[in-house]
Write a protein that holds these residues in place. Structure first.
Motif, PDB file in Angstrom:
ATOM      1  N   GLY A   1      69.250  58.645  11.936  1.00  0.00           N
ATOM      2  CA  GLY A   1      70.164  59.602  12.539  1.00  0.00           C
ATOM      3  C   GLY A   1      71.632  59.286  12.301  1.00  0.00           C
ATOM      4  N   VAL A   2      72.461  60.015  13.045  1.00  0.00           N
ATOM      5  CA  VAL A   2      73.910  59.885  12.895  1.00  0.00           C
ATOM      6  C   VAL A   2      74.356  58.459  13.227  1.00  0.00           C
ATOM      7  CG1 VAL A   2      76.121  60.687  13.785  1.00  0.00           C
ATOM      8  CG2 VAL A   2      74.283  62.326  13.352  1.00  0.00           C
ATOM      9  N   ALA A   3      73.762  57.873  14.258  1.00  0.00           N
ATOM     10  CA  ALA A   3      74.139  56.510  14.651  1.00  0.00           C
ATOM     11  C   ALA A   3      73.850  55.533  13.518  1.00  0.00           C
ATOM     12  CB  ALA A   3      73.392  56.103  15.924  1.00  0.00           C
ATOM     13  N   GLY A   4      72.676  55.671  12.886  1.00  0.00           N
ATOM     14  CA  GLY A   4      72.322  54.795  11.774  1.00  0.00           C
ATOM     15  C   GLY A   4      73.186  55.042  10.548  1.00  0.00           C
ATOM     16  N   ALA A   5      73.568  56.306  10.338  1.00  0.00           N
ATOM     17  CA  ALA A   5      74.440  56.628   9.204  1.00  0.00           C
ATOM     18  C   ALA A   5      75.801  55.967   9.385  1.00  0.00           C
ATOM     19  CB  ALA A   5      74.591  58.145   9.073  1.00  0.00           C
ATOM     20  N   LYS A   6      76.341  56.040  10.601  1.00  0.00           N
ATOM     21  CA  LYS A   6      77.657  55.453  10.883  1.00  0.00           C
ATOM     22  C   LYS A   6      77.616  53.933  10.786  1.00  0.00           C
ATOM     23  CE  LYS A   6      79.534  59.146  13.826  1.00  0.00           C
ATOM     24  NZ  LYS A   6      79.781  59.611  15.200  1.00  0.00           N
ATOM     25  N   ALA A   7      76.543  53.329  11.322  1.00  0.00           N
ATOM     26  CA  ALA A   7      76.454  51.860  11.384  1.00  0.00           C
ATOM     27  C   ALA A   7      75.918  51.254  10.086  1.00  0.00           C
ATOM     28  CB  ALA A   7      75.560  51.463  12.553  1.00  0.00           C
ATOM     29  N   ALA A   8      75.631  52.090   9.093  1.00  0.00           N
ATOM     30  CA  ALA A   8      75.019  51.609   7.836  1.00  0.00           C
ATOM     31  C   ALA A   8      73.732  50.837   8.130  1.00  0.00           C
ATOM     32  CB  ALA A   8      75.990  50.741   7.032  1.00  0.00           C
ATOM     33  N   SER A   9      72.959  51.346   9.099  1.00  0.00           N
ATOM     34  CA  SER A   9      71.713  50.687   9.482  1.00  0.00           C
ATOM     35  C   SER A   9      70.506  51.589   9.238  1.00  0.00           C
ATOM     36  CB  SER A   9      71.780  50.290  10.959  1.00  0.00           C
ATOM     37  OG  SER A   9      71.862  51.446  11.764  1.00  0.00           O
ATOM     38  N   LEU A  10      70.636  52.549   8.320  1.00  0.00           N
ATOM     39  CA  LEU A  10      69.540  53.484   8.061  1.00  0.00           C
ATOM     40  C   LEU A  10      68.300  52.776   7.514  1.00  0.00           C
ATOM     41  CD1 LEU A  10      71.590  56.324   6.344  1.00  0.00           C
ATOM     42  CD2 LEU A  10      70.526  56.428   8.611  1.00  0.00           C
ATOM     43  N   THR A  11      67.144  53.386   7.764  1.00  0.00           N
ATOM     44  CA  THR A  11      65.920  53.040   7.051  1.00  0.00           C
ATOM     45  C   THR A  11      65.839  53.974   5.834  1.00  0.00           C
ATOM     46  OG1 THR A  11      64.785  52.351   9.063  1.00  0.00           O
ATOM     47  CG2 THR A  11      63.399  52.977   7.193  1.00  0.00           C
ATOM     48  N   ILE A  12      65.627  53.418   4.652  1.00  0.00           N
ATOM     49  CA  ILE A  12      65.563  54.217   3.422  1.00  0.00           C
ATOM     50  C   ILE A  12      64.189  54.036   2.784  1.00  0.00           C
ATOM     51  CG2 ILE A  12      66.568  54.573   1.115  1.00  0.00           C
ATOM     52  CD1 ILE A  12      69.227  53.499   2.255  1.00  0.00           C
ATOM     53  N   MET A  13      63.515  55.170   2.470  1.00  0.00           N
ATOM     54  CA  MET A  13      62.155  55.159   1.934  1.00  0.00           C
ATOM     55  C   MET A  13      62.177  55.721   0.522  1.00  0.00           C
ATOM     56  SD  MET A  13      60.886  56.802   5.546  1.00  0.00           S
ATOM     57  CE  MET A  13      62.576  57.066   6.135  1.00  0.00           C
ATOM     58  N   ALA A  14      62.324  54.842  -0.475  1.00  0.00           N
ATOM     59  CA  ALA A  14      62.591  55.289  -1.842  1.00  0.00           C
ATOM     60  C   ALA A  14      61.342  55.251  -2.712  1.00  0.00           C
ATOM     61  CB  ALA A  14      63.680  54.419  -2.461  1.00  0.00           C
ATOM     62  N   ALA A  15      61.150  56.346  -3.475  1.00  0.00           N
ATOM     63  CA  ALA A  15      60.081  56.405  -4.479  1.00  0.00           C
ATOM     64  C   ALA A  15      60.700  56.737  -5.829  1.00  0.00           C
ATOM     65  CB  ALA A  15      59.045  57.451  -4.086  1.00  0.00           C
ATOM     66  N   CYS A  16      60.473  55.860  -6.820  1.00  0.00           N
ATOM     67  CA  CYS A  16      60.998  56.052  -8.179  1.00  0.00           C
ATOM     68  C   CYS A  16      60.509  54.876  -9.034  1.00  0.00           C
ATOM     69  CB  CYS A  16      62.535  56.080  -8.190  1.00  0.00           C
ATOM     70  SG  CYS A  16      63.297  54.596  -7.514  1.00  0.00           S
ATOM     71  N   ALA A  17      60.822  54.921 -10.334  1.00  0.00           N
ATOM     72  CA  ALA A  17      60.472  53.805 -11.214  1.00  0.00           C
ATOM     73  C   ALA A  17      61.239  52.555 -10.763  1.00  0.00           C
ATOM     74  CB  ALA A  17      60.841  54.154 -12.648  1.00  0.00           C
ATOM     75  N   PRO A  18      60.606  51.357 -10.913  1.00  0.00           N
ATOM     76  CA  PRO A  18      61.244  50.124 -10.437  1.00  0.00           C
ATOM     77  C   PRO A  18      62.649  49.892 -11.004  1.00  0.00           C
ATOM     78  CG  PRO A  18      58.949  49.714 -10.986  1.00  0.00           C
ATOM     79  CD  PRO A  18      59.247  51.109 -11.420  1.00  0.00           C
ATOM     80  N   ALA A  19      62.860  50.198 -12.276  1.00  0.00           N
ATOM     81  CA  ALA A  19      64.179  49.951 -12.888  1.00  0.00           C
ATOM     82  C   ALA A  19      65.253  50.822 -12.244  1.00  0.00           C
ATOM     83  CB  ALA A  19      64.114  50.202 -14.392  1.00  0.00           C
ATOM     84  N   ILE A  20      64.880  52.060 -11.916  1.00  0.00           N
ATOM     85  CA  ILE A  20      65.850  52.976 -11.295  1.00  0.00           C
ATOM     86  C   ILE A  20      66.114  52.550  -9.849  1.00  0.00           C
ATOM     87  CG2 ILE A  20      66.326  55.386 -10.758  1.00  0.00           C
ATOM     88  CD1 ILE A  20      66.232  54.644 -13.751  1.00  0.00           C
ATOM     89  N   TYR A  21      65.069  52.040  -9.198  1.00  0.00           N
ATOM     90  CA  TYR A  21      65.243  51.513  -7.828  1.00  0.00           C
ATOM     91  C   TYR A  21      66.279  50.393  -7.843  1.00  0.00           C
ATOM     92  CZ  TYR A  21      64.097  49.288  -3.363  1.00  0.00           C
ATOM     93  OH  TYR A  21      64.168  48.731  -2.113  1.00  0.00           O
ATOM     94  N   GLN A  22      66.156  49.474  -8.803  1.00  0.00           N
ATOM     95  CA  GLN A  22      67.114  48.367  -8.896  1.00  0.00           C
ATOM     96  C   GLN A  22      68.532  48.883  -9.147  1.00  0.00           C
ATOM     97  OE1 GLN A  22      66.587  45.263  -8.063  1.00  0.00           O
ATOM     98  NE2 GLN A  22      64.428  45.727  -7.684  1.00  0.00           N
ATOM     99  N   ARG A  23      68.629  49.972  -9.929  1.00  0.00           N
ATOM    100  CA  ARG A  23      69.951  50.516 -10.206  1.00  0.00           C
ATOM    101  C   ARG A  23      70.586  51.103  -8.942  1.00  0.00           C
ATOM    102  NH1 ARG A  23      70.932  55.088 -14.774  1.00  0.00           N
ATOM    103  NH2 ARG A  23      69.250  54.103 -15.941  1.00  0.00           N
ATOM    104  N   MET A  24      69.757  51.726  -8.097  1.00  0.00           N
ATOM    105  CA  MET A  24      70.273  52.356  -6.867  1.00  0.00           C
ATOM    106  C   MET A  24      70.470  51.363  -5.724  1.00  0.00           C
ATOM    107  SD  MET A  24      70.997  55.539  -7.257  1.00  0.00           S
ATOM    108  CE  MET A  24      71.306  55.925  -5.531  1.00  0.00           C
ATOM    109  N   LEU A  25      69.826  50.203  -5.819  1.00  0.00           N
ATOM    110  CA  LEU A  25      69.767  49.294  -4.667  1.00  0.00           C
ATOM    111  C   LEU A  25      71.134  48.939  -4.074  1.00  0.00           C
ATOM    112  CD1 LEU A  25      67.751  47.929  -2.832  1.00  0.00           C
ATOM    113  CD2 LEU A  25      67.638  45.999  -4.419  1.00  0.00           C
ATOM    114  N   PRO A  26      72.167  48.633  -4.885  1.00  0.00           N
ATOM    115  CA  PRO A  26      73.468  48.320  -4.268  1.00  0.00           C
ATOM    116  C   PRO A  26      73.996  49.464  -3.397  1.00  0.00           C
ATOM    117  CG  PRO A  26      73.431  47.674  -6.578  1.00  0.00           C
ATOM    118  CD  PRO A  26      72.180  48.478  -6.345  1.00  0.00           C
ATOM    119  N   ALA A  27      73.774  50.703  -3.840  1.00  0.00           N
ATOM    120  CA  ALA A  27      74.212  51.850  -3.034  1.00  0.00           C
ATOM    121  C   ALA A  27      73.385  51.932  -1.741  1.00  0.00           C
ATOM    122  CB  ALA A  27      74.067  53.139  -3.835  1.00  0.00           C
ATOM    123  N   PHE A  28      72.072  51.738  -1.856  1.00  0.00           N
ATOM    124  CA  PHE A  28      71.223  51.768  -0.663  1.00  0.00           C
ATOM    125  C   PHE A  28      71.645  50.686   0.334  1.00  0.00           C
ATOM    126  CE2 PHE A  28      67.402  53.604  -3.244  1.00  0.00           C
ATOM    127  CZ  PHE A  28      67.959  54.877  -3.147  1.00  0.00           C
TER     128      PHE A  28
END
Lengths: 292, 292
Positions: free
Chosen positions: B123-150
């Motif tokens: 929710g909004v509280a998690g978005a503000k606190a950068a404490s979100l749970t993120i459930m990502a599905a994609c190829a492993p290499a692309i996951y690694q590329r996105m990980l710093p942003a996540f």
């Protein structure tokens, strides 16, 4: 408050009685099960020959039996109320409908004894760890008299009112949430299984997300087992959600989600799983949706 | 991964975009709301003249819009996909049905860009606190590329699979629990109100008992207010439980509790409360049972 007669040495009652012994109370046990009485005696309690003998010199009688009918049986037909010293306390800690609790309280007070309506939450784990939540309704002076015993049994102790039935009502609302939380975890797992998501992954993610509940963390892992250890049976929620819906009927309050959850526990019991762990309400969803 | 185009600067999207800025990413905003774009620019972000301009030199495009239709509008009709550099990543973080996510992924991959299905919870509280749970599905290499942003956006980051739609499915199961947990708190409070128990007492006791849920602690206090601040609207759960039931329909999985909870949110929206805080689903119970 030195000596307490304790009726109902089951999965919750026995560890509760032991916790009273651990805090220096004398405890005299009442149970039809000789093994349970022997276990209490081994922990330092007394094994009286009858309910009347157990309560004869007690300051309080705690009832942690399965339901209101058992409490009435021990108190009235079984002679415990008549044998309990005048001015002693009858403390009903089982989950019972508020109306029945008020009726029992009336008969207890008419006999010159005090009554405390004090159901608990926290299950077998809370009973063992002396970390129960206790929701007590009674006169303030009687609450103070019982408080040392409550502190031996629980961590979160609330004086919710003075009228017998108010404790039972708070517990009823508590059980509405508990029963639905178990059933909805089963429903969520059934959907995840149907679409082919790993349930262990679901459990790990949901346990730390906004989807978390005490029941998800406690029952979730057992829901993934085919034959888990029984810590609380399906039939307990057949009864407790039954009390929830009875309270809704009496007060003319529609409770559509609780009604559905009750059906899933009822169906599990009807298929022969009444004594299985309550996490196995998930079998109703598997039966319904043809998964597993 | 240096520059991210971020579409959907709403109650969750704007604080998420700011958290990316805080971790050193360049962020270019996409939103129809000029005030939101100005707020991002004030925080150090870029306000591009069009979606195509925003993505022109981006390494990834994050979509945190309201629904799948908005994501498709920006990507396809709006020209963002065509303007995004070849080999860049489209990361869909909005809550969408799994089937629609798989369709979008197919079109994105056919255009030579990578796709990540990564919905969030918190929710909004998690978005503000950068404490979100993120459930990502994609190829492993692309996951690694996105990980710093996540890692700039959340605390609990899960790689739940490689197929687009698997993240959406996990989020769907999550929303089933979240939506039902809110509705059942309302149902429990409605019963407590009907029998005359103090709701503040109920909230305090249940928050620490086996009846506890994340939603009880978060939405419970706002349920006791007549006009609480809106952190997430009733209509969000009209949509999200709608996705839950759509998934049940597609997979032929009966979800009776979720179906009832959806009706209560639907009724609240139908009475004109769609933009009220989602805790106000309790008004459906008050309307139904004649209490308040």
């Amino acid at each position: 408050m030195k000596k307490i007669a304790f009726a109902g040495l089951g999965a919750m009652g026995l560890p509760m009685a032991k916790n009273l012994l651990g805090r220096g109370f004398q405890v005299s046990g009442i149970d039809l099960n000789a093994t349970a009485l022997a276990a209490l005696a081994e922990a330092g309690g007394e094994s009286a020959p009858s309910a009347a003998a157990a309560v004869a010199d007690a300051d309080a009688l705690i009832l942690m039996v399965v339901n209101a009918a058992q409490a009435e049986q021990i108190l009235f037909a079984g002679g415990a109320l008549a044998a309990l010293p005048a001015g002693a306390v009858v403390c009903l800690m089982a989950t019972c409908p508020a109306g029945v609790v008020a009726d029992i309280a009336e008969r207890v007070r008419a006999a010159g004894r005090h009554f405390v309506d004090a159901p608990v939450s926290g299950g077998v784990a809370g009973a063992k760890a002396a970390s129960l939540t206790i929701m007590a309704a009674c006169a303030p002076a009687i609450y103070q008299r019982m408080l040392p015993a409550f502190q031996a049994l629980g961590e979160r102790i609330f004086h919710v009112g003075e009228q017998a039935g108010q404790g039972a009502t708070v517990k009823t609302v508590n059980q509405l949430l508990c029963g639905v939380h178990i059933a909805v975890v089963a429903e969520a797992f059934a959907l995840a299984a149907k679409v082919g998501v790993d349930l262990e992954v679901i459990l790990e993610i949901m346990s730390g997300s906004a989807a978390a509940s005490w029941m998800l963390r406690d029952r979730g892992p057992r829901m993934l087992q085919a034959e888990p250890e029984v810590t609380s049976a399906v039939d307990i929620f057949v009864k407790d959600l039954g009390i929830v819906l009875e309270t809704g009927r009496e007060t003319r309050c529609a409770l559509p989600i609780a009604a559905i959850a009750h059906q899933m526990f009822l169906a599990a019991s009807g298929r022969g799983d009444g004594r299985a762990d309550d996490s196995q309400v998930i079998r109703s969803y598997y039966a319904l949706n043809g998964t597993r």
